[in-house]
Design a protein around this motif. Sequence first.
Motif, PDB file in Angstrom:
ATOM      1  N   ILE A   1      -0.127  -8.944 -39.049  1.00  0.00           N
ATOM      2  CA  ILE A   1      -0.624  -7.608 -38.768  1.00  0.00           C
ATOM      3  C   ILE A   1      -2.080  -7.741 -38.344  1.00  0.00           C
ATOM      4  O   ILE A   1      -2.934  -8.087 -39.142  1.00  0.00           O
ATOM      5  CB  ILE A   1      -0.528  -6.669 -39.994  1.00  0.00           C
ATOM      6  CG1 ILE A   1       0.919  -6.438 -40.371  1.00  0.00           C
ATOM      7  CG2 ILE A   1      -1.229  -5.353 -39.715  1.00  0.00           C
ATOM      8  CD1 ILE A   1       1.130  -5.497 -41.528  1.00  0.00           C
ATOM      9  N   SER A   2      -2.309  -7.514 -37.091  1.00  0.00           N
ATOM     10  CA  SER A   2      -3.676  -7.477 -36.606  1.00  0.00           C
ATOM     11  C   SER A   2      -3.833  -6.156 -35.881  1.00  0.00           C
ATOM     12  O   SER A   2      -3.033  -5.813 -35.012  1.00  0.00           O
ATOM     13  CB  SER A   2      -3.967  -8.659 -35.684  1.00  0.00           C
ATOM     14  OG  SER A   2      -3.127  -8.615 -34.557  1.00  0.00           O
ATOM     15  N   LEU A   3      -4.825  -5.409 -36.285  1.00  0.00           N
ATOM     16  CA  LEU A   3      -5.015  -4.091 -35.715  1.00  0.00           C
ATOM     17  C   LEU A   3      -6.221  -4.101 -34.786  1.00  0.00           C
ATOM     18  O   LEU A   3      -7.350  -4.258 -35.215  1.00  0.00           O
ATOM     19  CB  LEU A   3      -5.193  -3.051 -36.818  1.00  0.00           C
ATOM     20  CG  LEU A   3      -3.988  -2.866 -37.739  1.00  0.00           C
ATOM     21  CD1 LEU A   3      -4.308  -1.877 -38.838  1.00  0.00           C
ATOM     22  CD2 LEU A   3      -2.771  -2.421 -36.958  1.00  0.00           C
ATOM     23  N   THR A   4      -5.951  -3.944 -33.519  1.00  0.00           N
ATOM     24  CA  THR A   4      -7.006  -3.859 -32.517  1.00  0.00           C
ATOM     25  C   THR A   4      -7.555  -2.435 -32.506  1.00  0.00           C
ATOM     26  O   THR A   4      -6.986  -1.524 -33.135  1.00  0.00           O
ATOM     27  CB  THR A   4      -6.438  -4.181 -31.125  1.00  0.00           C
ATOM     28  OG1 THR A   4      -5.446  -3.189 -30.806  1.00  0.00           O
ATOM     29  CG2 THR A   4      -5.827  -5.574 -31.070  1.00  0.00           C
ATOM     30  N   GLN A   5      -8.609  -2.231 -31.773  1.00  0.00           N
ATOM     31  CA  GLN A   5      -9.171  -0.890 -31.618  1.00  0.00           C
ATOM     32  C   GLN A   5      -8.109   0.050 -31.039  1.00  0.00           C
ATOM     33  O   GLN A   5      -7.964   1.179 -31.486  1.00  0.00           O
ATOM     34  CB  GLN A   5     -10.411  -0.927 -30.722  1.00  0.00           C
ATOM     35  CG  GLN A   5     -11.096   0.416 -30.581  1.00  0.00           C
ATOM     36  CD  GLN A   5     -11.679   0.933 -31.887  1.00  0.00           C
ATOM     37  OE1 GLN A   5     -12.179   0.162 -32.692  1.00  0.00           O
ATOM     38  NE2 GLN A   5     -11.592   2.229 -32.097  1.00  0.00           N
ATOM     39  N   THR A   6      -7.348  -0.441 -30.083  1.00  0.00           N
ATOM     40  CA  THR A   6      -6.284   0.365 -29.477  1.00  0.00           C
ATOM     41  C   THR A   6      -5.233   0.742 -30.518  1.00  0.00           C
ATOM     42  O   THR A   6      -4.800   1.896 -30.587  1.00  0.00           O
ATOM     43  CB  THR A   6      -5.630  -0.411 -28.313  1.00  0.00           C
ATOM     44  OG1 THR A   6      -6.640  -0.708 -27.350  1.00  0.00           O
ATOM     45  CG2 THR A   6      -4.523   0.385 -27.664  1.00  0.00           C
ATOM     46  N   SER A   7      -4.828  -0.238 -31.342  1.00  0.00           N
ATOM     47  CA  SER A   7      -3.846   0.039 -32.393  1.00  0.00           C
ATOM     48  C   SER A   7      -4.368   1.093 -33.355  1.00  0.00           C
ATOM     49  O   SER A   7      -3.628   2.008 -33.758  1.00  0.00           O
ATOM     50  CB  SER A   7      -3.523  -1.236 -33.176  1.00  0.00           C
ATOM     51  OG  SER A   7      -2.916  -2.192 -32.362  1.00  0.00           O
ATOM     52  N   LEU A   8      -5.633   0.977 -33.728  1.00  0.00           N
ATOM     53  CA  LEU A   8      -6.229   1.949 -34.647  1.00  0.00           C
ATOM     54  C   LEU A   8      -6.279   3.348 -34.025  1.00  0.00           C
ATOM     55  O   LEU A   8      -6.026   4.342 -34.707  1.00  0.00           O
ATOM     56  CB  LEU A   8      -7.622   1.494 -35.080  1.00  0.00           C
ATOM     57  CG  LEU A   8      -7.648   0.282 -36.006  1.00  0.00           C
ATOM     58  CD1 LEU A   8      -9.077  -0.212 -36.192  1.00  0.00           C
ATOM     59  CD2 LEU A   8      -7.002   0.584 -37.354  1.00  0.00           C
ATOM     60  N   GLU A   9      -6.582   3.426 -32.738  1.00  0.00           N
ATOM     61  CA  GLU A   9      -6.581   4.723 -32.044  1.00  0.00           C
ATOM     62  C   GLU A   9      -5.193   5.356 -32.096  1.00  0.00           C
ATOM     63  O   GLU A   9      -5.053   6.535 -32.428  1.00  0.00           O
ATOM     64  CB  GLU A   9      -6.991   4.552 -30.577  1.00  0.00           C
ATOM     65  CG  GLU A   9      -8.446   4.298 -30.345  1.00  0.00           C
ATOM     66  CD  GLU A   9      -8.752   4.024 -28.877  1.00  0.00           C
ATOM     67  OE1 GLU A   9      -7.876   4.244 -27.997  1.00  0.00           O
ATOM     68  OE2 GLU A   9      -9.880   3.583 -28.598  1.00  0.00           O
TER      69      GLU A   9
ATOM     70  N   ARG B   1      -5.029   9.985 -25.454  1.00  0.00           N
ATOM     71  CA  ARG B   1      -5.813   8.780 -25.174  1.00  0.00           C
ATOM     72  C   ARG B   1      -6.229   8.663 -23.720  1.00  0.00           C
ATOM     73  O   ARG B   1      -7.223   8.023 -23.413  1.00  0.00           O
ATOM     74  CB  ARG B   1      -5.007   7.523 -25.546  1.00  0.00           C
ATOM     75  CG  ARG B   1      -4.818   7.359 -27.032  1.00  0.00           C
ATOM     76  CD  ARG B   1      -4.234   6.005 -27.394  1.00  0.00           C
ATOM     77  NE  ARG B   1      -5.178   4.951 -27.041  1.00  0.00           N
ATOM     78  CZ  ARG B   1      -4.864   3.898 -26.291  1.00  0.00           C
ATOM     79  NH1 ARG B   1      -3.647   3.745 -25.815  1.00  0.00           N
ATOM     80  NH2 ARG B   1      -5.778   2.994 -25.999  1.00  0.00           N
ATOM     81  N   GLY B   2      -5.424   9.196 -22.823  1.00  0.00           N
ATOM     82  CA  GLY B   2      -5.720   9.092 -21.404  1.00  0.00           C
ATOM     83  C   GLY B   2      -5.227   7.804 -20.771  1.00  0.00           C
ATOM     84  O   GLY B   2      -5.514   7.539 -19.607  1.00  0.00           O
ATOM     85  N   VAL B   3      -4.509   6.992 -21.526  1.00  0.00           N
ATOM     86  CA  VAL B   3      -3.938   5.737 -21.017  1.00  0.00           C
ATOM     87  C   VAL B   3      -2.562   5.522 -21.632  1.00  0.00           C
ATOM     88  O   VAL B   3      -2.221   6.123 -22.653  1.00  0.00           O
ATOM     89  CB  VAL B   3      -4.831   4.500 -21.317  1.00  0.00           C
ATOM     90  CG1 VAL B   3      -6.156   4.595 -20.591  1.00  0.00           C
ATOM     91  CG2 VAL B   3      -5.059   4.334 -22.806  1.00  0.00           C
ATOM     92  N   ASN B   4      -1.778   4.627 -21.036  1.00  0.00           N
ATOM     93  CA  ASN B   4      -0.439   4.319 -21.525  1.00  0.00           C
ATOM     94  C   ASN B   4      -0.524   3.571 -22.857  1.00  0.00           C
ATOM     95  O   ASN B   4      -1.285   2.620 -22.997  1.00  0.00           O
ATOM     96  CB  ASN B   4       0.308   3.479 -20.492  1.00  0.00           C
ATOM     97  CG  ASN B   4       1.763   3.291 -20.856  1.00  0.00           C
ATOM     98  OD1 ASN B   4       2.089   2.782 -21.910  1.00  0.00           O
ATOM     99  ND2 ASN B   4       2.640   3.708 -19.959  1.00  0.00           N
TER     100      ASN B   4
END
Length: 177
Positions: free
Chosen positions: A86-94, A114-117
């Motif tokens: 489990i690694s949570l990137t900034q994108t995952s957290l968003e 988010r404005g992105v896919n």
Amino acid sequence: MVSNLAKISGLIYVSGDDGISSSNISKLLEMNESDITNSIDKLNDNLSNDPDSPFTIIKYDDKYTLATKEELDSIIKKYIIDDDEISLTQTSLEVLTIISYNQPITRVEIDDIRGVNSNKTIQKLIKQGIIRVSGHKKVPGNPKLYEVTENFLKLFGISSLKELPKIDKNLITKEEK
């Protein structure tokens, strides 16, 4: 003869990540719920006071489950990060923030905020067991609805979504104009 404490402990253990409610334990063991709660408190005291036990009993969404003691968090987090489970990137957290505050929610709704896919991130979070498909929205196309899982609660050390910090909803929702 096995004690009621051992029976309750065994039921909590075999319930795994799903957990077990005191009402379910009560039905299985034919005990009243207050005795179950008192027994679970006693079990948890025993586990907490045993320096050789890595476990504690936690309650989330009215269910009990075994978890590791808080003192072990740093070594366990190190294992998880090193093992890349489990690694949570900034994108995952968003994406997790949007889902947790707006669930159930579709991918398109997440993308709008988010404005992105977000498809790849959603698939990764499902694989990690942090979110799940909770159904389908009754609109054309029947898109999947996503919600966080009990693993999300455990990962962030909370027992329900009510414990999430209060934030400005405008930051994580798309207002209809």
